[in-house]
Design a protein around this motif. Structure first.
Motif, PDB file in Angstrom:
ATOM      1  N   GLY A   1      44.554  48.935  36.675  1.00 49.64           N
ATOM      2  CA  GLY A   1      43.922  48.061  35.702  1.00 49.64           C
ATOM      3  C   GLY A   1      44.010  46.578  35.948  1.00 49.64           C
ATOM      4  O   GLY A   1      43.502  45.786  35.143  1.00 49.64           O
ATOM      5  N   ALA A   2      44.650  46.132  37.035  1.00 45.69           N
ATOM      6  CA  ALA A   2      44.752  44.696  37.296  1.00 45.69           C
ATOM      7  C   ALA A   2      43.363  44.069  37.418  1.00 45.69           C
ATOM      8  O   ALA A   2      42.448  44.672  37.978  1.00 45.69           O
ATOM      9  N   GLU A   3      43.232  42.861  36.912  1.00 46.42           N
ATOM     10  CA  GLU A   3      41.941  42.159  36.984  1.00 46.42           C
ATOM     11  C   GLU A   3      41.747  41.492  38.334  1.00 46.42           C
ATOM     12  O   GLU A   3      40.665  41.524  38.920  1.00 46.42           O
ATOM     13  N   LYS A   4      42.807  40.861  38.840  1.00 53.08           N
ATOM     14  CA  LYS A   4      42.715  40.152  40.118  1.00 53.08           C
ATOM     15  C   LYS A   4      44.102  40.034  40.718  1.00 53.08           C
ATOM     16  O   LYS A   4      45.116  40.198  40.031  1.00 53.08           O
ATOM     17  N   ILE A   5      44.127  39.748  42.028  1.00 49.44           N
ATOM     18  CA  ILE A   5      45.379  39.548  42.749  1.00 49.44           C
ATOM     19  C   ILE A   5      45.299  38.212  43.468  1.00 49.44           C
ATOM     20  O   ILE A   5      44.380  37.970  44.253  1.00 49.44           O
TER      21      ILE A   5
ATOM     22  N   TRP B   1      51.671  36.594  34.373  1.00 49.41           N
ATOM     23  CA  TRP B   1      51.278  37.165  35.643  1.00 49.41           C
ATOM     24  C   TRP B   1      52.405  38.041  36.188  1.00 49.41           C
ATOM     25  O   TRP B   1      53.572  37.852  35.856  1.00 49.41           O
ATOM     26  N   VAL B   2      52.042  38.989  37.032  1.00 44.55           N
ATOM     27  CA  VAL B   2      53.006  39.920  37.623  1.00 44.55           C
ATOM     28  C   VAL B   2      53.202  39.547  39.091  1.00 44.55           C
ATOM     29  O   VAL B   2      52.252  39.571  39.876  1.00 44.55           O
TER      30      VAL B   2
ATOM     31  N   ARG C   1      45.769  42.450  33.779  1.00 42.79           N
ATOM     32  CA  ARG C   1      46.761  41.491  34.271  1.00 42.79           C
ATOM     33  C   ARG C   1      46.331  40.859  35.597  1.00 42.79           C
ATOM     34  O   ARG C   1      45.518  41.396  36.348  1.00 42.79           O
ATOM     35  N   THR C   2      46.941  39.713  35.883  1.00 44.02           N
ATOM     36  CA  THR C   2      46.817  39.069  37.185  1.00 44.02           C
ATOM     37  C   THR C   2      48.099  39.314  37.960  1.00 44.02           C
ATOM     38  O   THR C   2      49.196  39.142  37.429  1.00 44.02           O
ATOM     39  N   VAL C   3      47.955  39.732  39.206  1.00 44.19           N
ATOM     40  CA  VAL C   3      49.106  39.997  40.070  1.00 44.19           C
ATOM     41  C   VAL C   3      49.177  38.906  41.127  1.00 44.19           C
ATOM     42  O   VAL C   3      48.155  38.487  41.684  1.00 44.19           O
ATOM     43  N   VAL C   4      50.381  38.424  41.413  1.00 44.97           N
ATOM     44  CA  VAL C   4      50.620  37.507  42.524  1.00 44.97           C
ATOM     45  C   VAL C   4      51.337  38.297  43.604  1.00 44.97           C
ATOM     46  O   VAL C   4      52.402  38.861  43.363  1.00 44.97           O
ATOM     47  N   GLN C   5      50.755  38.348  44.795  1.00 42.76           N
ATOM     48  CA  GLN C   5      51.311  39.160  45.878  1.00 42.76           C
ATOM     49  C   GLN C   5      51.646  38.287  47.079  1.00 42.76           C
ATOM     50  O   GLN C   5      50.840  37.488  47.538  1.00 42.76           O
ATOM     51  N   LYS C   6      52.866  38.464  47.585  1.00 47.85           N
ATOM     52  CA  LYS C   6      53.273  37.829  48.850  1.00 47.85           C
ATOM     53  C   LYS C   6      53.938  38.879  49.713  1.00 47.85           C
ATOM     54  O   LYS C   6      54.929  39.484  49.322  1.00 47.85           O
TER      55      LYS C   6
ATOM     56  N   LEU D   1      41.907  38.085  45.303  1.00 50.95           N
ATOM     57  CA  LEU D   1      41.381  39.394  45.674  1.00 50.95           C
ATOM     58  C   LEU D   1      40.888  40.112  44.430  1.00 50.95           C
ATOM     59  O   LEU D   1      41.577  40.136  43.406  1.00 50.95           O
ATOM     60  N   ARG D   2      39.690  40.688  44.525  1.00 48.45           N
ATOM     61  CA  ARG D   2      39.113  41.413  43.386  1.00 48.45           C
ATOM     62  C   ARG D   2      38.477  42.714  43.885  1.00 48.45           C
ATOM     63  O   ARG D   2      37.979  42.776  45.012  1.00 48.45           O
ATOM     64  N   PRO D   3      38.459  43.735  43.036  1.00 42.44           N
ATOM     65  CA  PRO D   3      37.773  44.970  43.420  1.00 42.44           C
ATOM     66  C   PRO D   3      36.268  44.760  43.357  1.00 42.44           C
ATOM     67  O   PRO D   3      35.760  43.982  42.558  1.00 42.44           O
ATOM     68  N   CYS D   4      35.568  45.448  44.224  1.00 39.91           N
ATOM     69  CA  CYS D   4      34.110  45.334  44.285  1.00 39.91           C
ATOM     70  C   CYS D   4      33.513  46.732  44.311  1.00 39.91           C
ATOM     71  O   CYS D   4      33.721  47.488  45.263  1.00 39.91           O
ATOM     72  N   ALA D   5      32.802  47.079  43.256  1.00 37.77           N
ATOM     73  CA  ALA D   5      32.163  48.391  43.201  1.00 37.77           C
ATOM     74  C   ALA D   5      31.085  48.471  44.270  1.00 37.77           C
ATOM     75  O   ALA D   5      30.297  47.543  44.441  1.00 37.77           O
TER      76      ALA D   5
END
Length: 233
Positions: free
Chosen positions: A37-41, A60-61, A89-94, A219-223
């Protein structure tokens, strides 16, 4: 399609179209985050930037490679991610390799992030965009990680329309150094199911597109419509 395969350090100019591959585990985790369910990363350049973003946006996560650490909510594990509700939610990834690779090609006109879990959707998006030349960024082990190279080669063949059997590519990934390190507990922050989840072909129906938004690589999902969608009008 003209497919080229490079390690991060081998990139000498911004490609037009880039597919950044990190199977174990950054972009498997990213796909699971969207699946949960994350909106963006937001792809952070450093641990300090990730923590600074988290400080400015407490909702943010933040997640990172390795063991749990103060200020971070999660580690880079698909096995742990799959039980987390990230709705809206917005995720921050490193991570060590995946996020570095995506940031290295941030000036490309199209940046896709991929693993086996989104392989077919990624290939379908490349076909839809009629991409003539595609640079695949093999992020792990200085461009020599066989799980990433195998995935990149598989996506390239699927993009070219080849009826390619995934079994050999998945076998290579399963026999890779990264898979062994995860299975044997050499790496920290690992769930027992991580390797199997990283090798789950086409688990998700979306591709993942990264683009600059207000100076951040997001980063976002793209259908991606299937080949049969719309055939009946």
């Amino acid at each position: 399609m003209d497919a080229r395969f490079f390690g991060i350090a081998e990139l000498v100019e911004a490609p037009s179209v880039a597919v950044v591959v990190d199977v174990m585990r950054a972009f498997t985790v990213a796909a699971w985050a969207f699946g949960q369910g994350a909106e963006k990363i937001v792809l952070a350049e450093s641990l300090d930037e990730a923590l600074a973003l988290k400080a400015r946006h407490p909702d943010w996560v933040a997640l990172k490679d390795g063991p749990p650490a103060p200020g971070f909510d999660m580690v880079n594990s698909p096995g742990m991610m799959r039980s987390t509700d990230l709705g809206g939610r917005t995720v921050v990834q490193k991570t060590t390799a995946g996020t570095v690779g995506a940031l290295a090609v941030k000036d490309a006109s199209l940046v896709l992030c991929a693993g086996f879990v989104v392989a077919e959707a990624t290939a379908r998006l490349l076909r839809t965009r009629a991409c003539g030349r595609v640079t695949f960024v093999v992020t792990g082990e200085g461009g020599r990680a066989d799980e990433d190279l195998a995935c990149a080669q598989y996506i390239a063949r699927r993009t070219a329309g080849a009826g390619t059997d995934a079994a050999e590519f998945l076998r290579r990934a399963g026999a890779s150094r990264a898979a062994a390190e995860l299975a044997e507990g050499v790496r920290q922050g690992v769930h027992p199911d991580d390797v199997a989840l990283c090798l789950e072909l086409d688990r998700f129906p979306f591709a993942m597109v990264a683009a600059l938004e207000d100076s951040l690589m997001v980063l976002r999902p793209c259908a991606v419509p299937s080949l049969t969608d719309g055939a009946s009008g």
